[in-house]
Design a protein around this motif. Structure first.
Motif, PDB file in Angstrom:
ATOM      1  N   TYR A  91      20.493 -23.557  -0.773  1.00 46.43           N
ATOM      2  CA  TYR A  91      20.346 -23.040  -2.127  1.00 46.43           C
ATOM      3  C   TYR A  91      18.936 -22.490  -2.361  1.00 46.43           C
ATOM      4  O   TYR A  91      18.764 -21.452  -3.015  1.00 46.43           O
ATOM      5  CB  TYR A  91      20.692 -24.113  -3.166  1.00 46.43           C
ATOM      6  CG  TYR A  91      22.177 -24.120  -3.477  1.00 46.43           C
ATOM      7  CD1 TYR A  91      22.812 -22.933  -3.822  1.00 46.43           C
ATOM      8  CD2 TYR A  91      22.937 -25.280  -3.412  1.00 46.43           C
ATOM      9  CE1 TYR A  91      24.168 -22.915  -4.086  1.00 46.43           C
ATOM     10  CE2 TYR A  91      24.294 -25.276  -3.667  1.00 46.43           C
ATOM     11  CZ  TYR A  91      24.908 -24.078  -4.011  1.00 46.43           C
ATOM     12  OH  TYR A  91      26.245 -24.054  -4.268  1.00 46.43           O
ATOM     13  N   VAL A  92      17.944 -23.177  -1.794  1.00 49.14           N
ATOM     14  CA  VAL A  92      16.584 -22.639  -1.902  1.00 49.14           C
ATOM     15  C   VAL A  92      16.536 -21.256  -1.253  1.00 49.14           C
ATOM     16  O   VAL A  92      16.020 -20.285  -1.821  1.00 49.14           O
ATOM     17  CB  VAL A  92      15.564 -23.588  -1.236  1.00 49.14           C
ATOM     18  CG1 VAL A  92      14.210 -22.909  -1.123  1.00 49.14           C
ATOM     19  CG2 VAL A  92      15.446 -24.869  -2.031  1.00 49.14           C
ATOM     20  N   GLY A 141      29.608 -22.673  -5.734  1.00 52.26           N
ATOM     21  CA  GLY A 141      28.926 -23.709  -6.503  1.00 52.26           C
ATOM     22  C   GLY A 141      29.532 -25.092  -6.348  1.00 52.26           C
ATOM     23  O   GLY A 141      29.287 -25.967  -7.163  1.00 52.26           O
ATOM     24  N   THR A 178      19.703 -19.535   8.032  1.00 53.27           N
ATOM     25  CA  THR A 178      19.262 -19.807   6.664  1.00 53.27           C
ATOM     26  C   THR A 178      17.769 -19.513   6.513  1.00 53.27           C
ATOM     27  O   THR A 178      17.328 -18.929   5.516  1.00 53.27           O
ATOM     28  CB  THR A 178      19.547 -21.272   6.295  1.00 53.27           C
ATOM     29  OG1 THR A 178      20.875 -21.586   6.702  1.00 53.27           O
ATOM     30  CG2 THR A 178      19.409 -21.482   4.808  1.00 53.27           C
ATOM     31  N   VAL A 226      17.575 -13.880  -3.287  1.00 53.57           N
ATOM     32  CA  VAL A 226      17.933 -13.036  -4.429  1.00 53.57           C
ATOM     33  C   VAL A 226      16.695 -12.667  -5.251  1.00 53.57           C
ATOM     34  O   VAL A 226      16.392 -11.491  -5.467  1.00 53.57           O
ATOM     35  CB  VAL A 226      18.976 -13.744  -5.315  1.00 53.57           C
ATOM     36  CG1 VAL A 226      19.217 -12.940  -6.574  1.00 53.57           C
ATOM     37  CG2 VAL A 226      20.264 -13.939  -4.542  1.00 53.57           C
ATOM     38  N   VAL A 227      15.947 -13.693  -5.663  1.00 53.93           N
ATOM     39  CA  VAL A 227      14.791 -13.422  -6.515  1.00 53.93           C
ATOM     40  C   VAL A 227      13.756 -12.593  -5.753  1.00 53.93           C
ATOM     41  O   VAL A 227      13.173 -11.651  -6.286  1.00 53.93           O
ATOM     42  CB  VAL A 227      14.175 -14.738  -7.029  1.00 53.93           C
ATOM     43  CG1 VAL A 227      12.920 -14.451  -7.840  1.00 53.93           C
ATOM     44  CG2 VAL A 227      15.191 -15.493  -7.860  1.00 53.93           C
ATOM     45  N   MET A 241      18.933 -19.175  -0.727  1.00 51.22           N
ATOM     46  CA  MET A 241      19.679 -18.191  -1.519  1.00 51.22           C
ATOM     47  C   MET A 241      18.843 -17.703  -2.696  1.00 51.22           C
ATOM     48  O   MET A 241      18.774 -16.512  -2.986  1.00 51.22           O
ATOM     49  CB  MET A 241      20.971 -18.815  -2.040  1.00 51.22           C
ATOM     50  CG  MET A 241      22.191 -18.424  -1.239  1.00 51.22           C
ATOM     51  SD  MET A 241      23.666 -18.647  -2.189  1.00 51.22           S
ATOM     52  CE  MET A 241      24.177 -20.258  -1.915  1.00 51.22           C
ATOM     53  N   ALA A 242      18.210 -18.681  -3.365  1.00 45.43           N
ATOM     54  CA  ALA A 242      17.416 -18.318  -4.542  1.00 45.43           C
ATOM     55  C   ALA A 242      16.271 -17.404  -4.152  1.00 45.43           C
ATOM     56  O   ALA A 242      16.038 -16.356  -4.774  1.00 45.43           O
ATOM     57  CB  ALA A 242      16.882 -19.580  -5.209  1.00 45.43           C
ATOM     58  N   VAL A 243      15.568 -17.774  -3.076  1.00 43.85           N
ATOM     59  CA  VAL A 243      14.445 -16.942  -2.637  1.00 43.85           C
ATOM     60  C   VAL A 243      14.951 -15.563  -2.227  1.00 43.85           C
ATOM     61  O   VAL A 243      14.334 -14.534  -2.530  1.00 43.85           O
ATOM     62  CB  VAL A 243      13.698 -17.624  -1.472  1.00 43.85           C
ATOM     63  CG1 VAL A 243      12.647 -16.693  -0.908  1.00 43.85           C
ATOM     64  CG2 VAL A 243      13.069 -18.905  -1.948  1.00 43.85           C
TER      65      VAL A 243
END
Ligand code: SF4
Ligand code: SF4
Lengths: 256, 556
Positions: free
Chosen positions: A14-15, A171, A193, A21-22, A17-19
Motif C-alpha cells: 500500500y505504501v 481494498g 513492489t 500514484v502520488v 501504491m500510494a507513492v
C-alpha cells in the motif's frame, strides 16, 4: 499470520501504491521538463538497435501476460473457454518467448551501458538503481517460473498471488494468501513492489507517455502564442485587452 | 482563403564572407550549454561540401521531409504514424552524435598554469562526452573554405545529382557559403512526426517551436526534418531547435544571427499566405513546379480582398502594414530573385536565398574580362554550367531556369548601377532585358546593396497585452537545460541533476558536474593542482582545493 506478513503483504504494497500514484501526480505536475525517456541513442546505436526493441517488445508481452494471469480471475477465463490446460500452455510458451526477448534485451542494454564510456557517463545513480531493481525483478520472476512451471509440477499462483493482488486493489487485503507462496515468487513480488515504489522518480515515467494519440491527431499542430489571451501576435486583441498606451499630455485630465 | 502571417528570412549569399559570426553569436545565446555542445542552430557551410551534419541532404539515408505517394498524397518519407510508433524504441533514421561531431573543449588552464618545464605547455583537446583526450577528426565546418575538399567533397549529395563531373582541384572549382537556420516551414515535417504533439507552428507568426515540457524525447522530429535542424539535447533528453529568436522578434527586433551578421545580408519580414492552399501546393507532382507552387501560396498584401480576408482572420492592421513593407515579399514575389532551399523536400521552407553571382563573376575576372559588363555576365551565366547546375541542385530541385533568371537580374543590376556610379546615363535596355524598369532596378539595388537596417528588418511587434512578458530580461525558458537558461532565477527542478546555473562547456565544469571519473581512465582535473576556479563552482559539494588541507602548516 505474523506481523511480518502484514508488513510485507499489506503495508508495503500500500505504501508503494500510494507513492506510485502520488509520486506520478506530483512529478507530472511539477517536473514536465524532466519527464522524458532520456534516450542515449545518439551516443551509440549498434547495440541499442537490437537491445532496445527486444527488451521493450518483450516487456510489453510480459506485461500483457501479467494482466491476464493476475488481474483476470481464473473463473472468467474459464467462462470464455480458456481452460487450465490452455492457460498453462499459453503462459509457458508465450511467456518463454517474452522472457527470452526481455532477458536478451536487458542483458544487451546493460552491457552497452557499462561498456560504452559515453553512455556510462550519462548514467545517473537513479538509473543504476533502477536497472538493478529491474534486473532483479526479471531474474526472480524467471527463476521462479523455470523452477516451478517449466521444470516442476507447476505452481498454481492463480489461487494465491492473483487473488492477493486483486484483494489489494479492491481494498480487501488478505496477507495469508501470500504466506506460503514459494520463496522465489515472494522475492519477485517484493522486488517488483520496490520497483513500483521508485518508479515515479526514475525515467520509467516515460511508460505513461506512450503517444497513442499520434494515431489520430492532425499532422500539423498550430498553437497560439498564449492560449490564455486570445488576441496575441498577429491576432487582433480581444476587447478590453488592447495595448495600453502612455497617456498623451493633451488627453490627460487636468485638475481645474 | 485562410490568411496567416509568417515571419520569414532571406539571405543574400553574394555577401556572405563565411565569418561564422552568426553561428557564434547564436551559439552564445542559445546553445552554450552542456547537452547541446554539438548543436549549431545557425551553421555556415562551404559549398560544395558535405554540410552539417554530414550528408544531411541524402534523404535516401536520413528519410527526412515528405514524399509524394502514388495516389498523389504526401506522406512522411520516414514512414506513417503506425510505423513511427512501431519504431519508437529505436529510431532507425536518427543521426548519431558522430554524424555531427564529438564535442570537445581544450585544457586551456594548462597554458597559463603549467609548472615550469622545458617543453612549452599544450592545451590538449578533451572530449565533452567522455572527458578523455581525443583526436579531433571532424566538426561542424571541417571543410571550411574547401579545406580538405579533395578528400571529402565527393560526398556532397548535390554533386552526385549533377550531370557534369566537378573537379575539386582547388584552382578549378568554385565555392560559396551557405548559412542555414531552421526554415520555419509552412508544411513542417518535424511537427508532423512528433508523436507527443509537442512541436507546433505558432498561429501568429509561423515560428516552429518545441514545447520543452511536452517533449518526451522520442526523437522522430530529428529524423523527419530534412534540413536536420532539430537537435537532441543529450543531457536533458529533449529536442531543441532554432526559435527564430522569438523573444526578440516579438519585440520587433531582428534575430541574433541577423543583427550580428557582418555581411548584413539577412532580411526579416512577414509573408501572408493562404494556409488552406499549402497542402495542395506541397503535393504537386513535378519537383520543378514546387517553386512556382509555393510562390502561388503567398498572398499579395496590397490586394484589398487579401486585406479583408486577413482582417477577418484576426490579423491586426499594423501586421498587414508590415506585410506590405516586407522586404521578403519584394524579393520573393516582386523581383523574384530569392529562391527556397531544397523545395523538393516539400516542407515549404520559409528561409529563402538570393543565389550567389560570385562563382560566375570570379571566373570572368580570372580571365581578365570585365566582370560588370552585362553582356559578358549574361554569356557567362549561359556558359558556366557547373555553378549554375550546382545552385539549381540546392535551390530549385535541379531546374536551372529560375536560377538563371535570378542570376541575370543580379548581373543586370550590377552593370546598370555601374553606369550610374560612373556618372554616365544608365542603359535602360539592360533593365528591360530582365523584364524590369530602371526604377525597379534602383529600388532593388537599395534593398540589396545599400541594405539599410530599417529596410532589412520590417518586424511588427507582437500584440502582447500582458506587458510583463515583454520585459527583455524575463524569459520563460530560463531553466536548467532550457534553451534560454542563464537568467538569475531559481531553476532547480526536484529531479534535476545539477543546479540551475548556466553551465558553460569547459573541462572544469565537465569534471565538476561528473564528480569522479567512473571509467578509471585518466582524470582530466588536476591540470593545476590546488587551484579552484570559483566561477565554475555550482554551489554543490565542497570541491577539493577549496580550502587548504587541514594539516598543512601554511599561513592562511
Ligand atoms: S526546417 Fe525547421 S520547420 Fe522545417 S522541418 Fe526542419 S525543423 Fe521543422
Ligand atoms: S555573419 Fe553573415 S557574413 Fe558572416 S558567416 Fe554569418 S551570414 Fe555569412
Amino acid at each position: 499470520m505474523t506481523t511480518w506478513d502484514i508488513l510485507l503483504w499489506v503495508a508495503f504494497p500500500y505504501v508503494a501504491m500510494a507513492v506510485f500514484v502520488v509520486g506520478h501526480i506530483l512529478r507530472y505536475r511539477f517536473d514536465q521538463f524532466g519527464w522524458t525517456s532520456r534516450s542515449s541513442q545518439t551516443y551509440e546505436n549498434r547495440l541499442l538497435r537490437w537491445g532496445s526493441p527486444m527488451f521493450h517488445y518483450g516487456i510489453l508481452m510480459v506485461f500483457g501476460g501479467h494482466v491476464v494471469g493476475l488481474l483476470v480471475p481464473k473463473e472468467w477465463l474459464e467462462f470464455v473457454g480458456v481452460t487450465e490446460h490452455w492457460y498453462h500452455l499459453g503462459a509457458t510458451w508465450l511467456g518463454s518467448v517474452a522472457a527470452l526477448l526481455t532477458i536478451a534485451g536487458i542483458v544487451l542494454l546493460m552491457i552497452r551501458r557499462r561498456l560504452t564510456p559515453r553512455v556510462m557517463l550519462a548514467t545517473t545513480v537513479m538509473d543504476k538503481t533502477m536497472y538493478a531493481l529491474l534486473a532483479a525483478v526479471i531474474v526472480f520472476g524467471t527463476v521462479a517460473t523455470v523452477m516451478y512451471q517449466v521444470l516442476g509440477a507447476g505452481y498454481e499462483y492463480r489461487g494465491t498471488i492473483s487473488p492477493w493482488i486483486r484483494g489489494l486493489l479492491i481494498g480487501q487485503p488478505d496477507p495469508s494468501l501470500m504466506a506460503n507462496v514459494p520463496f522465489f515468487f515472494q522475492l519477485h513480488v517484493l522486488s517488483a513492489t520496490t520497483l513500483f515504489l521508485l518508479w515515479p522518480f526514475t525515467r520509467l515515467v516515460h511508460v505513461f507517455s506512450a503517444p497513442l494519440g499520434y494515431l489520430w491527431r492532425p499532422y500539423i499542430v498550430y498553437r497560439s502564442r498564449d492560449a490564455r489571451n486570445v488576441g496575441t501576435g498577429s491576432r487582433k486583441p480581444r476587447r478590453g485587452w488592447e495595448k495600453s498606451e502612455r497617456p498623451t499630455p493633451d488627453r490627460e485630465r487636468v485638475p481645474r | 482563403m485562410r490568411v496567416m502571417a509568417q515571419m520569414s528570412m532571406i539571405m543574400n549569399l553574394d555577401k556572405c564572407i563565411g565569418c561564422h559570426t552568426c553561428s557564434v553569436t547564436c551559439k552564445q545565446v542559445w546553445t552554450n550549454r552542456t547537452g547541446v555542445e554539438y548543436v549549431w542552430f545557425n551553421n555556415v557551410e562551404t559549398r560544395p561540401g558535405v554540410g552539417y551534419p554530414r550528408r544531411y541532404e541524402d534523404q535516401e539515408k536520413w528519410k527526412g521531409g515528405w514524399a509524394r505517394n502514388k495516389r498523389g498524397r504526401l506522406s512522411l518519407r520516414g514512414g506513417g504514424r503506425l510505423k513511427k510508433l512501431m519504431n519508437i524504441f529505436n529510431n532507425p533514421d536518427l543521426p548519431g552524435i558522430d554524424d555531427y561531431y564529438e564535442p570537445w573543449t581544450y585544457d586551456y588552464d594548462m597554458l597559463t598554469k603549467a609548472p615550469q618545464s622545458t617543453q612549452s605547455p599544450v592545451a590538449r583537446p578533451k572530449s565533452l562526452l567522455t572527458g578523455k583526450n581525443m583526436d579531433i577528426g571532424w566538426s561542424g565546418n571541417w571543410d571550411d573554405n574547401l579545406g580538405g575538399s579533395q578528400e571529402t567533397a565527393a560526398e556532397d549529395p548535390i554533386l552526385a545529382t549533377m550531370s557534369e563531373h566537378v573537379k575539386m582541384e582547388f584552382e578549378e572549382t568554385f565555392m560559396f557559403y551557405l548559412p542555414r537556420i531552421c526554415e520555419h516551414c509552412l508544411n513542417p515535417s518535424c511537427v508532423a512526426a512528433c508523436p507527443s504533439g509537442a512541436m507546433y507552428k505558432r498561429e501568429e507568426d509561423g515560428i516552429v517551436l518545441v514545447d520543452e515540457d511536452g517533449c518526451r524525447g522520442w526523437r522522430m522530429c530529428v529524423s523527419a526534418c530534412p534540413y536536420k535542424k532539430v537537435y537532441f539535447n543529450h543531457k536533458t533528453g529533449k529536442a531543441e531547435k532554432c526559435t527564430l529568436c522569438y523573444p526578440l522578434i516579438e519585440q520587433g527586433k531582428p534575430t541574433i544571427c541577423s543583427e550580428t551578421c557582418v555581411g548584413r545580408l539577412r532580411y526579416l519580414g512577414l509573408m501572408l499566405y493562404d494556409a488552406d492552399a499549402v497542402l495542395a501546393a506541397a503535393s504537386i507532382e513535378n519537383d520543378h513546379d514546387l517553386l512556382e507552387a509555393q510562390r502561388g501560396v503567398f498572398l499579395d498584401p496590397h490586394d484589398p480582398a487579401v486585406i479583408a480576408a486577413a482582417k477577418a482572420n484576426g490579423i491586426a492592421d499594423d501586421w498587414i502594414l508590415a506585410a506590405q513593407n516586407s522586404p521578403i515579399y519584394k524579393m520573393i514575389s516582386e523581383y523574384k530573385i530569392a529562391l527556397p532551399l531544397h523545395p523538393e523536400y516539400r516542407t515549404m521552407p520559409m528561409v529563402w536565398y538570393i543565389p550567389p553571382l560570385s562563382p560566375v563573376v570570379d571566373v570572368i575576372k580570372s580571365t581578365g574580362s570585365d566582370g560588370e559588363d552585362a553582356r559578358t555576365l549574361f554569356a557567362a551565366i549561359d556558359k558556366l554550367r557547373i555553378p549554375v547546375e550546382y545552385l539549381a541542385g540546392l535551390f530549385t530541385a535541379g531546374d536551372v531556369v529560375p536560377i538563371e533568371a535570378s542570376l541575370r537580374k543580379l548581373a543586370a543590376m550590377r552593370s546598370y548601377m555601374r553606369d550610374i556610379n560612373l556618372g554616365s546615363e544608365p542603359d535602360e535596355a539592360i533593365a528591360a532585358s530582365v523584364g524590369m524598369t530602371g526604377t525597379e532596378m534602383q529600388a532593388m539595388y537599395r534593398l540589396l546593396a545599400i541594405a539599410k537596417y530599417e529596410d532589412r528588418y520590417v518586424i511588427p511587434q507582437a500584440h502582447l497585452e500582458t506587458a510583463r512578458e515583454l520585459e527583455e530580461l524575463a524569459c520563460s525558458l530560463d531553466t536548467d537545460g532550457g534553451p534560454g537558461m542563464g537568467g538569475p532565477g531559481e531553476a532547480r527542478g526536484p529531479y534535476a541533476k545539477t543546479p540551475g546555473m548556466p553551465l558553460n562547456s569547459t573541462v572544469d565544469n565537465y569534471n565538476e558536474m561528473r564528480g569522479e571519473n567512473h571509467m578509471g581512465g585518466e582524470k582530466t582535473k588536476p591540470t593545476t593542482p590546488g587551484r579552484l576556479n570559483l566561477l565554475n563552482w555550482t554551489g554543490g559539494a565542497v570541491p577539493p582545493g577549496m580550502f587548504p588541507p587541514k594539516d598543512s602548516g601554511a599561513p592562511a
